[in-house]
Design a protein around this motif. Structure first.
Motif, PDB file in Angstrom:
ATOM      1  N   ASP A  68       0.868  -1.185   0.000  1.00 41.53           N
ATOM      2  CA  ASP A  68       0.000   0.000   0.000  1.00 41.53           C
ATOM      3  C   ASP A  68       0.903   1.232   0.000  1.00 41.53           C
ATOM      4  O   ASP A  68       1.589   1.523   0.986  1.00 41.53           O
ATOM      5  CB  ASP A  68      -0.889  -0.025   1.248  1.00 41.53           C
ATOM      6  N   GLN A  69       0.906   1.953  -1.099  1.00 36.53           N
ATOM      7  CA  GLN A  69       1.825   3.079  -1.245  1.00 36.53           C
ATOM      8  C   GLN A  69       1.589   4.169  -0.204  1.00 36.53           C
ATOM      9  O   GLN A  69       2.520   4.881   0.184  1.00 36.53           O
ATOM     10  CB  GLN A  69       1.708   3.663  -2.656  1.00 36.53           C
ATOM     11  N   THR A  70       0.363   4.280   0.273  1.00 35.69           N
ATOM     12  CA  THR A  70       0.087   5.291   1.301  1.00 35.69           C
ATOM     13  C   THR A  70       0.842   4.961   2.587  1.00 35.69           C
ATOM     14  O   THR A  70       1.483   5.829   3.190  1.00 35.69           O
ATOM     15  CB  THR A  70      -1.424   5.367   1.582  1.00 35.69           C
ATOM     16  N   ARG A  71       0.785   3.700   3.008  1.00 34.71           N
ATOM     17  CA  ARG A  71       1.491   3.298   4.228  1.00 34.71           C
ATOM     18  C   ARG A  71       3.003   3.358   4.033  1.00 34.71           C
ATOM     19  O   ARG A  71       3.744   3.753   4.936  1.00 34.71           O
ATOM     20  CB  ARG A  71       1.076   1.880   4.643  1.00 34.71           C
ATOM     21  N   PHE A  72       3.449   2.953   2.857  1.00 35.99           N
ATOM     22  CA  PHE A  72       4.883   2.985   2.577  1.00 35.99           C
ATOM     23  C   PHE A  72       5.406   4.420   2.650  1.00 35.99           C
ATOM     24  O   PHE A  72       6.431   4.692   3.286  1.00 35.99           O
ATOM     25  CB  PHE A  72       5.136   2.380   1.191  1.00 35.99           C
ATOM     26  N   ARG A  73       4.683   5.348   2.014  1.00 36.73           N
ATOM     27  CA  ARG A  73       5.121   6.750   2.033  1.00 36.73           C
ATOM     28  C   ARG A  73       5.031   7.340   3.437  1.00 36.73           C
ATOM     29  O   ARG A  73       5.857   8.172   3.824  1.00 36.73           O
ATOM     30  CB  ARG A  73       4.272   7.572   1.057  1.00 36.73           C
ATOM     31  N   GLU A  74       4.025   6.911   4.207  1.00 42.97           N
ATOM     32  CA  GLU A  74       3.889   7.409   5.582  1.00 42.97           C
ATOM     33  C   GLU A  74       5.125   7.055   6.407  1.00 42.97           C
ATOM     34  O   GLU A  74       5.651   7.889   7.159  1.00 42.97           O
ATOM     35  CB  GLU A  74       2.633   6.816   6.218  1.00 42.97           C
ATOM     36  N   LEU A  75       5.604   5.832   6.255  1.00 40.62           N
ATOM     37  CA  LEU A  75       6.812   5.423   6.975  1.00 40.62           C
ATOM     38  C   LEU A  75       8.034   6.177   6.476  1.00 40.62           C
ATOM     39  O   LEU A  75       8.871   6.627   7.273  1.00 40.62           O
ATOM     40  CB  LEU A  75       7.022   3.916   6.823  1.00 40.62           C
ATOM     41  N   GLN A  76       8.159   6.315   5.173  1.00 44.02           N
ATOM     42  CA  GLN A  76       9.309   7.051   4.644  1.00 44.02           C
ATOM     43  C   GLN A  76       9.275   8.515   5.068  1.00 44.02           C
ATOM     44  O   GLN A  76      10.320   9.094   5.398  1.00 44.02           O
ATOM     45  CB  GLN A  76       9.357   6.935   3.126  1.00 44.02           C
ATOM     46  N   ASP A  77       8.094   9.105   5.096  1.00 40.82           N
ATOM     47  CA  ASP A  77       7.990  10.495   5.550  1.00 40.82           C
ATOM     48  C   ASP A  77       8.410  10.620   7.016  1.00 40.82           C
ATOM     49  O   ASP A  77       9.058  11.605   7.405  1.00 40.82           O
ATOM     50  CB  ASP A  77       6.557  11.002   5.379  1.00 40.82           C
ATOM     51  N   ALA A  78       8.045   9.622   7.835  1.00 39.45           N
ATOM     52  CA  ALA A  78       8.438   9.650   9.247  1.00 39.45           C
ATOM     53  C   ALA A  78       9.958   9.581   9.378  1.00 39.45           C
ATOM     54  O   ALA A  78      10.566  10.330  10.160  1.00 39.45           O
ATOM     55  CB  ALA A  78       7.786   8.492   9.991  1.00 39.45           C
ATOM     56  N   LEU A  79      10.578   8.708   8.613  1.00 41.54           N
ATOM     57  CA  LEU A  79      12.039   8.597   8.651  1.00 41.54           C
ATOM     58  C   LEU A  79      12.698   9.877   8.146  1.00 41.54           C
ATOM     59  O   LEU A  79      13.722  10.319   8.682  1.00 41.54           O
ATOM     60  CB  LEU A  79      12.494   7.407   7.808  1.00 41.54           C
ATOM     61  N   ARG A  80      12.100  10.464   7.141  1.00 43.30           N
ATOM     62  CA  ARG A  80      12.660  11.706   6.593  1.00 43.30           C
ATOM     63  C   ARG A  80      12.603  12.823   7.637  1.00 43.30           C
ATOM     64  O   ARG A  80      13.556  13.603   7.783  1.00 43.30           O
ATOM     65  CB  ARG A  80      11.888  12.088   5.327  1.00 43.30           C
ATOM     66  N   ARG A  83      15.203  12.340  10.207  1.00 42.85           N
ATOM     67  CA  ARG A  83      16.524  12.657   9.659  1.00 42.85           C
ATOM     68  C   ARG A  83      16.751  14.158   9.511  1.00 42.85           C
ATOM     69  O   ARG A  83      17.832  14.674   9.826  1.00 42.85           O
ATOM     70  CB  ARG A  83      16.663  11.977   8.290  1.00 42.85           C
ATOM     71  N   ASP A  84      15.725  14.879   9.064  1.00 37.32           N
ATOM     72  CA  ASP A  84      15.939  16.252   8.615  1.00 37.32           C
ATOM     73  C   ASP A  84      15.463  17.332   9.576  1.00 37.32           C
ATOM     74  O   ASP A  84      16.005  18.442   9.569  1.00 37.32           O
ATOM     75  CB  ASP A  84      15.243  16.473   7.267  1.00 37.32           C
ATOM     76  N   ASP A  85      14.441  17.052  10.395  1.00 40.57           N
ATOM     77  CA  ASP A  85      13.884  18.108  11.241  1.00 40.57           C
ATOM     78  C   ASP A  85      14.845  18.462  12.368  1.00 40.57           C
ATOM     79  O   ASP A  85      15.440  17.578  13.000  1.00 40.57           O
ATOM     80  CB  ASP A  85      12.547  17.675  11.840  1.00 40.57           C
ATOM     81  N   GLU A  86      14.957  19.740  12.631  1.00 40.67           N
ATOM     82  CA  GLU A  86      15.840  20.181  13.712  1.00 40.67           C
ATOM     83  C   GLU A  86      15.296  19.770  15.072  1.00 40.67           C
ATOM     84  O   GLU A  86      16.046  19.366  15.965  1.00 40.67           O
ATOM     85  CB  GLU A  86      16.008  21.702  13.651  1.00 40.67           C
ATOM     86  N   SER A  87      13.977  19.859  15.248  1.00 43.91           N
ATOM     87  CA  SER A  87      13.320  19.432  16.490  1.00 43.91           C
ATOM     88  C   SER A  87      12.170  18.509  16.113  1.00 43.91           C
ATOM     89  O   SER A  87      11.013  18.936  16.017  1.00 43.91           O
ATOM     90  CB  SER A  87      12.801  20.639  17.277  1.00 43.91           C
ATOM     91  N   PRO A  88      12.459  17.246  15.903  1.00 45.94           N
ATOM     92  CA  PRO A  88      11.430  16.332  15.393  1.00 45.94           C
ATOM     93  C   PRO A  88      10.265  16.151  16.368  1.00 45.94           C
ATOM     94  O   PRO A  88      10.436  16.197  17.585  1.00 45.94           O
ATOM     95  CB  PRO A  88      12.192  15.010  15.214  1.00 45.94           C
ATOM     96  N   ASP A  89       9.095  15.925  15.814  1.00 48.85           N
ATOM     97  CA  ASP A  89       7.925  15.533  16.595  1.00 48.85           C
ATOM     98  C   ASP A  89       7.972  14.006  16.700  1.00 48.85           C
ATOM     99  O   ASP A  89       7.470  13.290  15.831  1.00 48.85           O
ATOM    100  CB  ASP A  89       6.649  15.999  15.891  1.00 48.85           C
ATOM    101  N   TRP A  90       8.571  13.511  17.778  1.00 55.34           N
ATOM    102  CA  TRP A  90       8.837  12.077  17.874  1.00 55.34           C
ATOM    103  C   TRP A  90       7.565  11.254  18.020  1.00 55.34           C
ATOM    104  O   TRP A  90       7.512  10.103  17.567  1.00 55.34           O
ATOM    105  CB  TRP A  90       9.802  11.804  19.025  1.00 55.34           C
ATOM    106  N   ALA A  91       6.544  11.820  18.619  1.00 58.35           N
ATOM    107  CA  ALA A  91       5.289  11.076  18.731  1.00 58.35           C
ATOM    108  C   ALA A  91       4.691  10.834  17.346  1.00 58.35           C
ATOM    109  O   ALA A  91       4.233   9.726  17.029  1.00 58.35           O
ATOM    110  CB  ALA A  91       4.306  11.833  19.616  1.00 58.35           C
ATOM    111  N   ALA A  92       4.709  11.867  16.505  1.00 62.24           N
ATOM    112  CA  ALA A  92       4.179  11.709  15.148  1.00 62.24           C
ATOM    113  C   ALA A  92       5.058  10.771  14.326  1.00 62.24           C
ATOM    114  O   ALA A  92       4.556   9.939  13.558  1.00 62.24           O
ATOM    115  CB  ALA A  92       4.083  13.080  14.475  1.00 62.24           C
ATOM    116  N   ILE A  93       6.366  10.889  14.488  1.00 63.37           N
ATOM    117  CA  ILE A  93       7.293  10.023  13.754  1.00 63.37           C
ATOM    118  C   ILE A  93       7.087   8.563  14.148  1.00 63.37           C
ATOM    119  O   ILE A  93       7.138   7.652  13.311  1.00 63.37           O
ATOM    120  CB  ILE A  93       8.747  10.464  14.028  1.00 63.37           C
ATOM    121  N   GLY A  94       6.841   8.332  15.417  1.00 63.01           N
ATOM    122  CA  GLY A  94       6.753   6.963  15.901  1.00 63.01           C
ATOM    123  C   GLY A  94       5.449   6.254  15.610  1.00 63.01           C
ATOM    124  O   GLY A  94       5.400   5.017  15.617  1.00 63.01           O
TER     125      GLY A  94
END
Length: 578
Positions: A68-80, A83-94
């Motif tokens: 499911d490309q939606t779920r795949f992209r959701e995970l990749q967006d979380a990893l991105r 990786r890139d955010d200066e102050s990540p929202d870890w709850a949203a990422i997780g």
């Protein structure tokens, strides 16, 4: 685990039909060759997960829902974002990782029923094993200049760490590197647990304590371990079975290890009232932990760059030094005054526990694990472990007079609140639930309660009554004995399980006739360790984050066996009037 099991598990992992995107399909485009953002995340991925040993095992481990490309992209967006955010929202990422974690089913060991073990071994056999274990510890100290312990990663993770626990850890930990490793290790867990690779990475075993079979084990030295080995060697000396040369070697080794605890590993921190206090750190600065150069770098890459003192290492170091007769002035420092600032009380300071992986228990009165260093660092957030709190009680009982606990109401209250925490834990039955413990097995909790009970029993009757007026220790003793005899010893045990059973039974005054199955297990498995020692390495303690990290070693097993057999021998000799 047999060679046949290993070969079969590897074959199935390498030939498994891929059923959806793999970990590497997900992460390689983002982390394998990326530069920029948080460099540690990509470096960790390459070191821990994309290495040449693990990649072949997991390259065919796919998850069908990630088609499911939606779920795949959701995970990749979380990893991105990680990786890139200066102050990540870890709850949203997780959150998308947590949803995957909840598809994983793991369980704690379920030992089969015990078979009849026959009559107990005789005293001569028991004494032979005690001497063998004592000689093993002394030989290791002589060879290495210390007694080593080993850490190994079990990438299947901990059975108690589900999606909500992962999110609690990800948001409650402080250091970004540690958050990174927790994020990626737990993402990898899903691919491992849902593929044939799980049978290779997490093979079945006998008993409760996990054998340390992992091919990569990190040797290191810690004040916590030196304190424990000091206690084991003193136990060997007390048996009277050591030769004069061994007795002298015990004295030298104990002196050296106590010095390592109180001097080399000593660190100053601020107490809650702003004063400086000396505590003990588990990992002293390099070169003292004795990592080789490769693993020293691996430690840094995995997010363990900063290590801070902890309440458990401090308590155990003070206890071992007290038992060894040290006169170091640091021992005059009443730890209870310091620990009071790390004690959970009335909900007012409950946020002390920022990583509540065992929120099934009542934290009131308990003391948390990690101590802020002078710079204010607390990379692992904070948690609260019941067995650590037993160590706090044990060192307090040993230093009751020195610290004037009975004469100082605040110190006595601190002790009694920890006792109240322990009683509620046991009354609820949660002490026997692995989820209730952060770093130890319930079986080890039972052994350490026995150790704590013995320290209290050594005090004068009036002191015991003042400390424990409602006989909470008597109540806990009954529950712990019942668990050891009716649960632990009614099932198949390995050597480490058997040693823990003997330590609990011996300290708690159980009838020597109840020792039989544990004694037979130990005596019957002498030599299982091959060239590394009389016994295999087993799980002594563990970490649940960033993944399951098991700590133990052949020397650790020898030490526990020595102490368990010494207690059993003492009880057996008393029964026969010797």
């Amino acid at each position: 685990m047999t060679v046949r099991h290993v070969a079969g598990a590897v074959y199935r992992a390498l030939t498994n039909r891929k059923d959806g995107p793999s970990l590497y399909d997900l992460c390689d485009p983002l982390l394998l060759r990326h530069h920029g953002g948080d460099a540690h995340l990509a470096k960790f991925y390459r070191t821990a997960l994309a290495n040449p040993a693990l990649r072949p095992l997991l390259r065919r481990a796919g998850l069908p829902e990630l088609r499911d490309q939606t779920r795949f992209r959701e995970l990749q967006d979380a990893l991105r974002r990680a990786r890139d955010d200066e102050s990540p929202d870890w709850a949203a990422i997780g959150r998308p990782v947590a949803a995957l974690l909840d598809t994983v089913t793991l369980h704690h060991p379920r030992p089969g029923p015990v078979v009849s073990s026959g009559p107990a071994p005789n005293l001569a056999d028991i004494e032979r094993v005690i001497r063998t274990c004592g000689a093993h510890l002394l030989q290791s100290f002589r060879k290495n200049g210390f007694i080593p312990t080993f850490a190994a990663f079990n990438l299947i993770g901990d059975p108690d760490l589900h999606g909500r626990d992962f999110l609690a850890a990800l948001t409650g930990l402080d250091a970004r590197g540690y958050k990174n490793s927790t994020l990626l290790f737990n993402l990898a867990r899903v691919f491992i647990a849902r593929s044939p690779a799980r049978d290779f990475i997490n093979p079945p075993w006998r008993g409760v304590a996990e054998p340390m079979w992992e091919p990569v084990q990190i040797r290191h030295r810690s004040a916590y371990y030196d304190a424990f080995f000091t206690e084991a060697l003193l136990s060997f000396a007390e048996t009277g079975l050591a030769t004069p040369a061994e007795t002298e070697a015990i004295r030298r080794a104990s002196t050296g290890m106590v010095d390592f605890c109180l001097k080399t590993s000593r660190e100053e921190v601020f107490s809650h009232n702003g004063k400086r206090v000396s505590v003990i750190t588990a990992l002293a600065p390099n070169p003292h932990p004795r990592f080789n150069r490769f693993f020293a770098q691996i430690k840094q890459d995995l997010g363990f760059g900063i290590y801070v003192p902890d309440c458990d290492t401090t308590a155990c170091s003070f206890s071992a030094a007290t038992q060894a007769g040290s006169i170091d002035p640091i021992l005059d420092q009443p730890l209870l005054d310091f620990y009071a600032g790390y004690q959970v009380g009335g909900g007012a300071n409950e946020p002390l526990v920022t990583v509540p992986l065992n929120d099934n228990i009542d934290y009131e009165g308990g003391i948390v694990t990690w101590i802020d260093n002078l710079a204010g660092d607390r990379p692992y957030g904070n948690d609260l472990d019941p067995t650590l709190n037993l160590d706090v009680l044990e060192v307090s009982f040993r230093n009751c007079s020195r610290w004037r606990i009975l004469e100082t109401p605040q110190r006595l209250q601190t002790v009694q609140r920890v006792i109240g925490f322990q009683r509620r834990l046991v009354e609820s039955g949660a002490f026997s639930n692995p989820r209730s413990h952060i770093y130890y097995l319930p079986e080890l909790y039972c052994a350490y309660f026995g150790r704590c009970y013995a320290a209290l029993a050594a005090l004068p009757s009036a002191a015991r009554q003042a400390i424990d007026p409602d006989d909470s220790f008597g109540y806990i003793r009954g529950r712990v004995l019942a668990y050891v005899q009716d649960t632990l010893m009614s099932a198949e045990m390995n050597v480490f399980d058997a040693a823990l059973a003997l330590i609990a039974l011996g300290h708690l005054g159980a009838d020597a006739e109840t020792f039989t199955s544990a004694l037979n297990c130990i005596v019957g498995h002498v030599g299982e360790g091959g060239r590394r020692g009389p016994f295999k390495a087993y799980e002594w303690n563990k970490m649940k984050t960033p993944t399951r990290i098991v700590v133990g070693g052949p020397e650790v097993t020898s030490a526990f066996v020595l102490m368990g057999l010494a207690l059993a021998r003492k009880a057996m000799r008393q029964r026969t009037g010797r």
